[in-house]
Motif scaffolding. Structure first.
Motif, PDB file in Angstrom:
ATOM      1  N   GLU A  19       9.499  -0.912  13.403  1.00 16.13           N
ATOM      2  CA  GLU A  19      10.419  -1.810  12.112  1.00 16.13           C
ATOM      3  C   GLU A  19       9.633  -3.439  11.889  1.00 16.13           C
ATOM      4  O   GLU A  19       9.788  -3.835  10.574  1.00 16.13           O
ATOM      5  N   ARG A  20       8.276  -3.423  12.423  1.00 15.39           N
ATOM      6  CA  ARG A  20       7.404  -4.500  11.988  1.00 15.39           C
ATOM      7  C   ARG A  20       6.515  -4.127  10.559  1.00 15.39           C
ATOM      8  O   ARG A  20       7.067  -4.963   9.742  1.00 15.39           O
ATOM      9  N   MET A  21       6.538  -2.748  10.313  1.00  9.81           N
ATOM     10  CA  MET A  21       5.972  -2.570   9.384  1.00  9.81           C
ATOM     11  C   MET A  21       6.716  -2.049   8.428  1.00  9.81           C
ATOM     12  O   MET A  21       5.837  -2.780   7.308  1.00  9.81           O
ATOM     13  N   GLU A  22       8.376  -2.149   8.495  1.00 11.95           N
ATOM     14  CA  GLU A  22       9.211  -1.435   7.474  1.00 11.95           C
ATOM     15  C   GLU A  22       8.843  -2.666   5.997  1.00 11.95           C
ATOM     16  O   GLU A  22       8.803  -2.476   4.834  1.00 11.95           O
ATOM     17  N   ARG A  23       8.677  -4.017   6.891  1.00 13.54           N
ATOM     18  CA  ARG A  23       8.769  -5.033   5.753  1.00 13.54           C
ATOM     19  C   ARG A  23       7.711  -4.770   4.607  1.00 13.54           C
ATOM     20  O   ARG A  23       7.904  -5.269   3.578  1.00 13.54           O
ATOM     21  N   PHE A  24       6.151  -4.569   4.554  1.00 13.84           N
ATOM     22  CA  PHE A  24       5.355  -3.799   3.985  1.00 13.84           C
ATOM     23  C   PHE A  24       5.829  -3.292   2.937  1.00 13.84           C
ATOM     24  O   PHE A  24       4.552  -2.799   2.408  1.00 13.84           O
ATOM     25  N   PHE A  25       6.461  -2.106   3.213  1.00 16.45           N
ATOM     26  CA  PHE A  25       6.317  -1.521   2.353  1.00 16.45           C
ATOM     27  C   PHE A  25       7.793  -2.058   1.469  1.00 16.45           C
ATOM     28  O   PHE A  25       9.067  -2.561   1.309  1.00 16.45           O
ATOM     29  N   GLU A  26       7.470  -1.471  -0.341  1.00 16.79           N
ATOM     30  CA  GLU A  26       8.425  -1.458  -1.285  1.00 16.79           C
ATOM     31  C   GLU A  26       9.307   0.113  -1.136  1.00 16.79           C
ATOM     32  O   GLU A  26       8.317   1.179  -1.065  1.00 16.79           O
ATOM     33  N   GLU A  52      -6.834   8.669 -12.595  1.00 16.42           N
ATOM     34  CA  GLU A  52      -6.402   7.091 -12.731  1.00 16.42           C
ATOM     35  C   GLU A  52      -7.323   6.481 -11.768  1.00 16.42           C
ATOM     36  O   GLU A  52      -7.383   7.001 -10.524  1.00 16.42           O
ATOM     37  N   TYR A  53      -7.455   5.402 -11.885  1.00 12.99           N
ATOM     38  CA  TYR A  53      -7.135   4.245 -10.682  1.00 12.99           C
ATOM     39  C   TYR A  53      -6.721   3.907 -10.128  1.00 12.99           C
ATOM     40  O   TYR A  53      -6.162   2.769 -11.417  1.00 12.99           O
ATOM     41  N   SER A  54      -5.773   3.807  -9.553  1.00  6.62           N
ATOM     42  CA  SER A  54      -4.521   3.116  -8.893  1.00  6.62           C
ATOM     43  C   SER A  54      -5.192   2.796  -7.099  1.00  6.62           C
ATOM     44  O   SER A  54      -5.611   3.167  -6.715  1.00  6.62           O
ATOM     45  N   ASN A  55      -4.278   1.472  -6.504  1.00 10.69           N
ATOM     46  CA  ASN A  55      -4.723   1.319  -4.961  1.00 10.69           C
ATOM     47  C   ASN A  55      -3.509   1.296  -3.787  1.00 10.69           C
ATOM     48  O   ASN A  55      -3.265   0.550  -3.198  1.00 10.69           O
ATOM     49  N   TRP A  56      -2.120   1.836  -4.194  1.00  9.19           N
ATOM     50  CA  TRP A  56      -1.116   2.584  -3.427  1.00  9.19           C
ATOM     51  C   TRP A  56      -1.125   3.272  -3.028  1.00  9.19           C
ATOM     52  O   TRP A  56      -1.270   4.827  -3.327  1.00  9.19           O
ATOM     53  N   MET A  57      -0.005   3.748  -2.079  1.00 13.22           N
ATOM     54  CA  MET A  57      -0.072   4.776  -0.760  1.00 13.22           C
ATOM     55  C   MET A  57       1.919   4.688  -1.178  1.00 13.22           C
ATOM     56  O   MET A  57       2.393   4.220  -1.290  1.00 13.22           O
ATOM     57  N   VAL A  58       2.554   6.140  -1.370  1.00 16.98           N
ATOM     58  CA  VAL A  58       3.702   6.621  -1.311  1.00 16.98           C
ATOM     59  C   VAL A  58       3.820   7.311  -0.127  1.00 16.98           C
ATOM     60  O   VAL A  58       3.389   8.651   0.454  1.00 16.98           O
ATOM     61  N   ASP A  77       5.407  13.011   4.138  1.00 17.93           N
ATOM     62  CA  ASP A  77       4.024  13.080   3.791  1.00 17.93           C
ATOM     63  C   ASP A  77       4.385  11.851   3.141  1.00 17.93           C
ATOM     64  O   ASP A  77       4.182  11.150   2.344  1.00 17.93           O
ATOM     65  N   MET A  78       2.348  11.587   3.220  1.00 16.91           N
ATOM     66  CA  MET A  78       2.103  11.073   2.075  1.00 16.91           C
ATOM     67  C   MET A  78       1.108  11.354   1.432  1.00 16.91           C
ATOM     68  O   MET A  78       0.323  12.037   1.305  1.00 16.91           O
ATOM     69  N   LEU A  79       1.011  10.269   0.116  1.00 20.62           N
ATOM     70  CA  LEU A  79       0.410  10.553  -1.160  1.00 20.62           C
ATOM     71  C   LEU A  79      -0.554   9.037  -1.410  1.00 20.62           C
ATOM     72  O   LEU A  79      -0.337   8.311  -1.394  1.00 20.62           O
ATOM     73  N   GLY A  80      -1.648   9.722  -1.932  1.00 23.57           N
ATOM     74  CA  GLY A  80      -2.490   8.185  -1.907  1.00 23.57           C
ATOM     75  C   GLY A  80      -2.454   7.696  -1.535  1.00 23.57           C
ATOM     76  O   GLY A  80      -3.413   6.332  -1.818  1.00 23.57           O
ATOM     77  N   GLU A  81      -2.871   7.763  -0.182  1.00 26.00           N
ATOM     78  CA  GLU A  81      -3.440   7.074   1.051  1.00 26.00           C
ATOM     79  C   GLU A  81      -5.163   6.560   1.091  1.00 26.00           C
ATOM     80  O   GLU A  81      -5.216   5.592   1.025  1.00 26.00           O
ATOM     81  N   MET A  82      -6.111   7.390   0.343  1.00 31.04           N
ATOM     82  CA  MET A  82      -7.325   7.040  -0.185  1.00 31.04           C
ATOM     83  C   MET A  82      -7.220   6.400  -1.055  1.00 31.04           C
ATOM     84  O   MET A  82      -8.506   5.666  -0.064  1.00 31.04           O
ATOM     85  N   GLU A 118      13.706   9.822  -2.470  1.00 31.93           N
ATOM     86  CA  GLU A 118      13.235   8.392  -2.539  1.00 31.93           C
ATOM     87  C   GLU A 118      11.682   7.550  -1.823  1.00 31.93           C
ATOM     88  O   GLU A 118      10.914   9.036  -1.221  1.00 31.93           O
ATOM     89  N   VAL A 119      10.976   6.913  -2.429  1.00 28.28           N
ATOM     90  CA  VAL A 119      10.008   6.602  -1.597  1.00 28.28           C
ATOM     91  C   VAL A 119       9.405   5.457  -0.838  1.00 28.28           C
ATOM     92  O   VAL A 119      10.131   4.637  -1.233  1.00 28.28           O
ATOM     93  N   ALA A 120       8.628   5.069  -0.146  1.00 29.06           N
ATOM     94  CA  ALA A 120       8.205   3.885  -0.113  1.00 29.06           C
ATOM     95  C   ALA A 120       6.641   3.740  -0.487  1.00 29.06           C
ATOM     96  O   ALA A 120       5.842   4.142  -0.195  1.00 29.06           O
ATOM     97  N   VAL A 121       6.538   2.542  -0.712  1.00 29.17           N
ATOM     98  CA  VAL A 121       5.021   2.137  -1.049  1.00 29.17           C
ATOM     99  C   VAL A 121       4.355   1.274  -0.571  1.00 29.17           C
ATOM    100  O   VAL A 121       4.807   0.206  -0.474  1.00 29.17           O
ATOM    101  N   MET A 122       2.873   1.364  -0.419  1.00 27.30           N
ATOM    102  CA  MET A 122       2.691   0.007  -0.330  1.00 27.30           C
ATOM    103  C   MET A 122       1.227  -0.377  -1.147  1.00 27.30           C
ATOM    104  O   MET A 122       0.560   1.087  -1.466  1.00 27.30           O
ATOM    105  N   ASP A 123       1.658  -1.278  -1.243  1.00 25.03           N
ATOM    106  CA  ASP A 123       0.258  -1.686  -2.158  1.00 25.03           C
ATOM    107  C   ASP A 123      -0.768  -2.723  -1.140  1.00 25.03           C
ATOM    108  O   ASP A 123      -0.812  -2.558  -0.009  1.00 25.03           O
ATOM    109  N   PRO A 124      -2.784  -2.929  -1.769  1.00 24.23           N
ATOM    110  CA  PRO A 124      -3.237  -3.191  -0.819  1.00 24.23           C
ATOM    111  C   PRO A 124      -3.151  -5.020  -0.679  1.00 24.23           C
ATOM    112  O   PRO A 124      -3.003  -5.090   0.610  1.00 24.23           O
TER     113      PRO A 124
END
Length: 210
Positions: free
Chosen positions: A83-90, A105-111, A139-144, A163-169
């Motif tokens: 529940e605490r982690m939810e707020r860090f996603f879009e 490409e260079y990008s720095n977020w995971m889905v 499944d997660m995409l781009g966590e590296m 539908e996706v959840a995205v976390m950026d740096p």
């Protein structure tokens, strides 16, 4: 354009880097790659490009909790930690036939895929197009690239509306500053998942070489 990008800016998730956030470890990782910030493709820009529509955090968070509670690794997080982690996603909906991630490409977020399916493809150096996998909910995409801001290994395209959840740096740095135990748990779980994935790839390469 700026106003549209603002729709995907984080709201109510604490200070931005440089405004009270102690850690910039992940937000500045691109500099270790020798990259100019202009070379990075942020999620805000990609969201606008693919026509993503933001969805309520309550809806996205519920989907994320449900999927991670069944995941071998992520289920090690307590319900309260999730529940605490939810707020860090879009959270957003992406139409079908859209490039979420582009190879090299260079990008720095995971889905985290919450619903729908995504093709994970790669163009080999000799020109062959290879379907590596079809990502499914959970499944997660781009966590590296979230962890090191490195170039993308594969091309990810939505096969259906997703539908996706995205976390950026920035969000990960914010978590490290404001909830370090939670951040340590997340990074540890991501590292373990990545390690097992790399071992599986190494095993396939070894078998093919025999």
């Amino acid at each position: 354009m700026k106003s549209v990008l603002g729709l995907f800016k984080r709201s109510g998730r604490g200070p931005a880097p440089g405004e009270g956030t102690d850690s910039l470890m992940f937000s500045t990782a691109f500099m270790e790659q020798g990259l100019d910030a202009g070379m990075l493709v942020p999620w805000d820009a990609r969201a606008v490009e693919v026509g993503a529509r933001r969805i309520p955090a309550s809806q996205g968070g519920r989907l994320l909790r449900g999927l991670w509670s069944k995941d071998k690794f992520m289920s090690r997080l307590s319900p309260e930690a999730m529940e605490r982690m939810e707020r860090f996603f879009e959270y957003a909906v992406v139409p079908a036939d859209r490039d979420i991630v582009r190879q090299d490409e260079y990008s720095n977020w995971m889905v985290v895929l919450l619903s729908g399916s995504v093709a994970v493809d790669r163009v080999q150096p000799w020109g062959e197009h290879v379907r590596l996998a079809e990502a499914r909910p959970g499944d997660m995409l781009g966590e590296m690239s979230l962890l090191d801001s490195g170039s993308r290994f594969s091309h990810c395209i939505t096969l259906t509306e997703c539908e996706v959840a995205v976390m950026d740096p920035r969000a990960l740095d914010e978590m490290m500053a404001n909830d370090p135990a939670l951040a340590a748990s997340l990074v540890g779980l991501l590292a373990r998942k990545l390690s097992l994935r790399l071992r599986a790839v190494s095993a396939r390469v070894t078998d093919n070489a025999r």
